[in-house]
Motif scaffolding. Structure first.
Motif, PDB file in Angstrom:
ATOM      1  N   GLU A 156      53.178  34.786  44.050  1.00  0.00           N
ATOM      2  CA  GLU A 156      52.584  35.338  42.714  1.00  0.00           C
ATOM      3  C   GLU A 156      51.948  34.127  41.899  1.00  0.00           C
ATOM      4  N   ALA A 157      52.817  32.998  41.918  1.00  0.00           N
ATOM      5  CA  ALA A 157      52.326  32.041  40.829  1.00  0.00           C
ATOM      6  C   ALA A 157      50.690  31.334  41.175  1.00  0.00           C
ATOM      7  N   MET A 158      50.884  31.100  42.586  1.00  0.00           N
ATOM      8  CA  MET A 158      49.584  30.653  43.185  1.00  0.00           C
ATOM      9  C   MET A 158      48.438  31.635  43.010  1.00  0.00           C
ATOM     10  N   VAL A 159      48.741  32.851  43.343  1.00  0.00           N
ATOM     11  CA  VAL A 159      47.643  33.950  43.431  1.00  0.00           C
ATOM     12  C   VAL A 159      47.035  33.978  41.966  1.00  0.00           C
ATOM     13  N   LEU A 160      47.944  33.956  40.779  1.00  0.00           N
ATOM     14  CA  LEU A 160      47.253  33.958  39.323  1.00  0.00           C
ATOM     15  C   LEU A 160      46.693  32.767  39.052  1.00  0.00           C
ATOM     16  N   ASP A 161      47.220  31.697  39.327  1.00  0.00           N
ATOM     17  CA  ASP A 161      46.586  30.433  38.949  1.00  0.00           C
ATOM     18  C   ASP A 161      45.273  30.168  39.499  1.00  0.00           C
ATOM     19  N   GLU A 162      45.224  30.644  40.936  1.00  0.00           N
ATOM     20  CA  GLU A 162      43.837  30.663  41.447  1.00  0.00           C
ATOM     21  C   GLU A 162      42.709  31.451  40.828  1.00  0.00           C
ATOM     22  N   LEU A 163      43.201  32.617  40.537  1.00  0.00           N
ATOM     23  CA  LEU A 163      42.319  33.897  39.729  1.00  0.00           C
ATOM     24  C   LEU A 163      41.700  33.308  38.378  1.00  0.00           C
ATOM     25  N   ARG A 164      42.633  32.386  37.707  1.00  0.00           N
ATOM     26  CA  ARG A 164      42.066  31.933  36.506  1.00  0.00           C
ATOM     27  C   ARG A 164      41.281  30.737  36.323  1.00  0.00           C
ATOM     28  N   SER A 165      41.170  30.248  37.760  1.00  0.00           N
ATOM     29  CA  SER A 165      40.189  29.210  37.563  1.00  0.00           C
ATOM     30  C   SER A 165      39.372  29.131  38.774  1.00  0.00           C
ATOM     31  N   GLY A 166      39.029  30.232  39.326  1.00  0.00           N
ATOM     32  CA  GLY A 166      38.010  30.371  40.579  1.00  0.00           C
ATOM     33  C   GLY A 166      36.902  30.830  40.234  1.00  0.00           C
ATOM     34  N   PHE A 167      36.201  31.207  41.378  1.00  0.00           N
ATOM     35  CA  PHE A 167      34.597  31.699  41.182  1.00  0.00           C
ATOM     36  C   PHE A 167      34.396  32.772  40.460  1.00  0.00           C
ATOM     37  N   LEU A 168      35.528  33.765  40.632  1.00  0.00           N
ATOM     38  CA  LEU A 168      35.205  34.905  39.875  1.00  0.00           C
ATOM     39  C   LEU A 168      35.330  34.762  38.295  1.00  0.00           C
ATOM     40  N   GLN A 169      36.302  34.004  37.813  1.00  0.00           N
ATOM     41  CA  GLN A 169      36.545  33.597  36.542  1.00  0.00           C
ATOM     42  C   GLN A 169      35.026  32.826  36.086  1.00  0.00           C
ATOM     43  N   ASP A 170      34.550  31.863  36.847  1.00  0.00           N
ATOM     44  CA  ASP A 170      33.612  31.050  36.363  1.00  0.00           C
ATOM     45  C   ASP A 170      32.123  31.998  35.940  1.00  0.00           C
ATOM     46  N   HIS A 171      32.070  32.908  37.109  1.00  0.00           N
ATOM     47  CA  HIS A 171      30.948  33.969  37.050  1.00  0.00           C
ATOM     48  C   HIS A 171      31.135  34.995  36.162  1.00  0.00           C
ATOM     49  N   GLY A 172      32.371  35.228  35.338  1.00  0.00           N
ATOM     50  CA  GLY A 172      32.649  36.140  34.582  1.00  0.00           C
ATOM     51  C   GLY A 172      32.937  37.725  35.241  1.00  0.00           C
ATOM     52  N   ILE A 173      33.084  37.514  36.452  1.00  0.00           N
ATOM     53  CA  ILE A 173      33.202  39.054  37.156  1.00  0.00           C
ATOM     54  C   ILE A 173      34.658  39.472  36.678  1.00  0.00           C
ATOM     55  N   ILE A 174      35.651  38.591  36.441  1.00  0.00           N
ATOM     56  CA  ILE A 174      37.158  39.238  36.204  1.00  0.00           C
ATOM     57  C   ILE A 174      37.259  38.870  34.597  1.00  0.00           C
ATOM     58  N   ALA A 175      37.948  39.828  34.103  1.00  0.00           N
ATOM     59  CA  ALA A 175      38.616  39.634  32.615  1.00  0.00           C
ATOM     60  C   ALA A 175      39.717  38.827  32.710  1.00  0.00           C
ATOM     61  N   ALA A 176      39.604  37.610  32.505  1.00  0.00           N
ATOM     62  CA  ALA A 176      40.944  36.820  32.648  1.00  0.00           C
ATOM     63  C   ALA A 176      41.731  37.039  31.658  1.00  0.00           C
ATOM     64  N   ALA A 177      41.713  37.920  30.487  1.00  0.00           N
ATOM     65  CA  ALA A 177      42.573  38.210  29.631  1.00  0.00           C
ATOM     66  C   ALA A 177      43.581  39.456  30.298  1.00  0.00           C
ATOM     67  N   GLU A 178      42.991  40.130  31.255  1.00  0.00           N
ATOM     68  CA  GLU A 178      43.687  41.126  31.596  1.00  0.00           C
ATOM     69  C   GLU A 178      44.589  40.916  33.179  1.00  0.00           C
ATOM     70  N   ILE A 179      44.218  39.495  33.306  1.00  0.00           N
ATOM     71  CA  ILE A 179      45.301  38.875  34.519  1.00  0.00           C
ATOM     72  C   ILE A 179      46.608  38.958  33.884  1.00  0.00           C
ATOM     73  N   PRO A 180      47.420  39.546  34.594  1.00  0.00           N
ATOM     74  CA  PRO A 180      49.040  39.486  34.142  1.00  0.00           C
ATOM     75  C   PRO A 180      49.702  38.136  34.266  1.00  0.00           C
ATOM     76  N   ASP A 181      50.327  37.738  33.175  1.00  0.00           N
ATOM     77  CA  ASP A 181      51.156  36.517  33.151  1.00  0.00           C
ATOM     78  C   ASP A 181      52.513  36.779  34.100  1.00  0.00           C
ATOM     79  N   HIS A 182      53.020  35.563  34.297  1.00  0.00           N
ATOM     80  CA  HIS A 182      54.417  35.643  35.215  1.00  0.00           C
ATOM     81  C   HIS A 182      55.370  36.542  34.657  1.00  0.00           C
ATOM     82  N   ALA A 183      55.439  36.615  33.430  1.00  0.00           N
ATOM     83  CA  ALA A 183      56.692  37.312  32.953  1.00  0.00           C
ATOM     84  C   ALA A 183      56.393  38.752  32.977  1.00  0.00           C
ATOM     85  N   ARG A 184      55.326  39.095  32.744  1.00  0.00           N
ATOM     86  CA  ARG A 184      54.774  40.839  33.084  1.00  0.00           C
ATOM     87  C   ARG A 184      54.489  41.073  34.546  1.00  0.00           C
TER      88      ARG A 184
END
Length: 633
Positions: free
Chosen positions: A576-604
């Motif tokens: 889980e930690a690796m998945v979330l970290d990669e999504l917050r700094s990867g291609f999809l984030q850089d190109h605005g495809i994902i809504a980073a604010a909607e990606i859950p944090d570890h606690a939730r």
């Protein structure tokens, strides 16, 4: 002797002593393709340089590379990416594997071709009259008089090169413009479709794909790379590429056999003929088996022929993902040796694309264990084809809605027939009569609008809306108002069945065959009205009826099935930690495809999370990894 032989300036006899009909066939192809060239330089006929004749048993996946050209080439490679040049015309050169059939001196066909006779017959050469019919129809007769998994190249008048892809789509065709020419191939990841060739990701197409994987038509997720759709022709003339539809599912919707018993018999015969025909092309087949209806129907068809089949079933860590008892029952019923492998017994590398050389990202990480098991069994068992029941749900119109009732009403069926279909839907869906009634009224009210399924989870809505404006939808998704809603739904389901080109390199692995997508089966099933598919309150009812007495009742009457969801959930929890970290700094984030604010944090991301979120987050990671693979090239 090898499975197929190269025929150039030597006679076929130089390679050994194949049966006389194969010698005659090879020599006929050679003479047709290497005959004298007539006419002026501007008018001369197309000519092949060398050809490989199709052997009844194939050991590798069909593949090709083609390039257009202008004028006389000064130096032309005899082999490209390990495959020989098999056809040349004044406009195009084609390099291909041994799965080649000459179309006179005007073209060639790569792949598997069968006659429309019953029983179907594998075609290894074409007579003069057959060649003339193909040329006179500009290739359209291939879809009328034959079926299979192929791509054909034709040189037709006015300097046009026509490329035709069969309706099943089993052999991919990707194309792109390179400078003033065109390049085509059956797979990506290799020249002229490799990372070093400058291919880059199309963020808009990728965003649309992540929300609706089957929405796009010819557009892939790589800039400038298009896919020739199944049943279409691509005409290359001058600097233009023009697509023409030669086969459409809409042309085959109509009244099928009225008597249910006759319809079931016709379906069983058609399915068995197609599966047998495919099975006889290979020495050793690996069949994915779950004990579900579709893969078991394929097993029955293989058993009816002379194929040597092995079975493999994959199981997950949870009881719902373990189908070994059903797969074992199917294997024993048809004399197939079965291997069972656990998803968790094979390592998964989340840092690598699931399939590197694909035009769109594979989003399911459980493909990696399947690929590893296939790889091992290829080495141990000498497998030369991967078979599956893929597409069965779609071809056999697995509906779970009130659409058949709506069809009955719009078709002005008798009240007794409408009432019977209402009871079927109530049994199938476990819905009460009031819920069904409301759904029917709502469905009738929105008949004029097409249906779509869009998953916007974790995607930026504004970015996604903008991306949809830049992607052309698949032509099968536009609803036809002249047909019943069930037919529209059936065609949409067929669209979802296409596009899985396998997850192995065609250069190094056997082909992936989904025989239930064969053209004769699809055309027959399109004629069946939606209410027939739910008769008796079960899905795919006609298919179940067709194989009653052939497949054990315990499998025919089975409802539901397992899957790898338990394995996917465990994979996510472990990473889980690796998945979330990669999504917050990867291609999809850089190109605005994902809504980073909607990606859950570890606690939730624990017990309060939506049950489908782990699967979705892993799919987004798979897309991100695939995109970075192409961009880093």
């Amino acid at each position: 002797m090898p499975a197929a032989q190269l025929c150039d300036s030597r006679s076929a006899a130089a390679y050994g002593s194949p049966p006389d009909d194969r010698v005659r066939g090879a020599i006929a192809i050679r003479r047709a393709l290497l005959g004298p060239v007539r006419g002026s330089r501007g008018e001369r006929s197309a000519r092949a340089c060398r050809v490989i004749y199709a052997d009844p048993r194939d050991m590798s996946a069909p593949r090709f590379i083609a390039r257009t050209h202008h004028g006389e080439p000064t130096a032309l490679e005899e082999r490209v990416d390990g495959i020989p040049r098999i056809f040349s015309s004044e406009r195009v050169h084609v390099w291909g594997s041994e799965h080649c059939i000459a179309i006179g001196d005007r073209g060639c066909l790569i792949g598997h071709l069968f006659t429309r006779t019953r029983a179907s017959r594998r075609v290894s050469s074409l007579s003069q009259s057959e060649v003339e019919a193909i040329l006179a129809s500009r290739g359209a007769s291939l879809m009328r008089d034959y079926w299979g998994g192929y791509v054909a190249f034709l040189h037709i008048p006015a300097g046009i090169t026509r490329i035709i892809r069969d309706p099943s789509g089993m052999l991919p065709v990707y194309w792109r413009r390179t400078d003033d020419e065109f390049a085509l191939a059956a797979e990506l990841g290799r020249p002229p479709f490799g990372r070093s060739d400058g291919l880059r990701v199309d963020p808009d197409a990728l965003a649309v794909y992540l929300s609706s994987p089957h929405f796009a038509g010819q557009q892939t997720c790589l800039v400038g790379v298009s896919e020739l759709l199944p049943g279409y022709a691509l005409d290359l003339v001058a600097q233009q590429a023009i697509e023409t539809c030669l086969w459409s599912p809409w042309d085959h919707i109509g009244a099928g056999t009225a008597d249910p018993a006759d319809a079931a018999l016709e379906l069983r015969q058609t399915v068995n003929d197609a599966v047998r025909s495919w099975g006889e092309c290979f020495q050793s087949i690996l069949l994915g088996m779950s004990g579900g209806l579709d893969s078991t129907i394929v097993a029955a068809g293989l058993a009816a022929g002379a194929a040597n089949a092995h079975g493999v079933t994959m199981y997950g860590p949870d009881p719902g993902g373990d189908e070994r008892p059903f797969a074992t029952m199917a294997a024993e019923a048809f004399g197939i040796a079965l291997t069972a492998e656990g998803y968790g017994d094979c390592p998964v590398d989340l840092a690598k694309p699931i399939v590197e050389g694909s035009p769109r990202p594979f989003l399911a990480h459980y493909v990696q264990p399947i690929a590893q098991v296939r790889d091992r069994m290829c080495r141990e068992e000498g497998i030369d084809a991967f078979f599956s029941g893929n597409g069965g749900d779609n071809v056999f119109c697995s509906l779970n809605s009130v659409t058949p009732i709506v069809d009955r009403i719009l078709a002005r069926s008798r009240p007794r027939s409408i009432a019977a279909t209402i009871r079927d839907i109530a049994r199938l869906t476990n819905a009460d009569i009031f819920t069904i009634g409301r759904s029917v009224v709502a469905r009738l009210a929105r008949r004029s609008r097409g249906e779509s399924s869009i998953n916007q989870t974790f995607l930026d809505p504004a970015r996604l809306a903008d991306a949809f404006e830049r992607v052309t939808p698949h032509p099968w998704l536009e609803p036809r108002h002249e047909v019943l809603p069930g037919a529209n739904a059936h065609v949409r389901m067929l669209r979802r069945a296409l596009g899985n080109d396998g997850f192995h390199s065609r250069a190094a692995y056997p082909p992936s065959i989904a025989p239930l997508l064969s053209q004769p089966i699809v055309e027959l099933c399109l004629k069946v009205p939606s209410w027939t598919w739910v008769s008796g309150g079960v899905d795919r009812a006609l298919a179940r009826k067709a194989f009653r007495g052939v497949i054990p009742d315990a499998l025919l009457d089975r409802r539901g099935g397992g899957g790898p969801s338990g394995f996917v959930d465990r994979l996510y929890r472990q990473n889980e930690a690796m998945v979330l970290d990669e999504l917050r700094s990867g291609f999809l984030q850089d190109h605005g495809i994902i809504a980073a604010a909607e990606i859950p944090d570890h606690a939730r991301s624990g017990g309060g999370q939506h049950p489908l979120h782990p699967q979705r987050l892993l799919a987004l990671l798979a897309a991100d990894t695939w995109a970075r693979h192409w961009e880093d090239g």
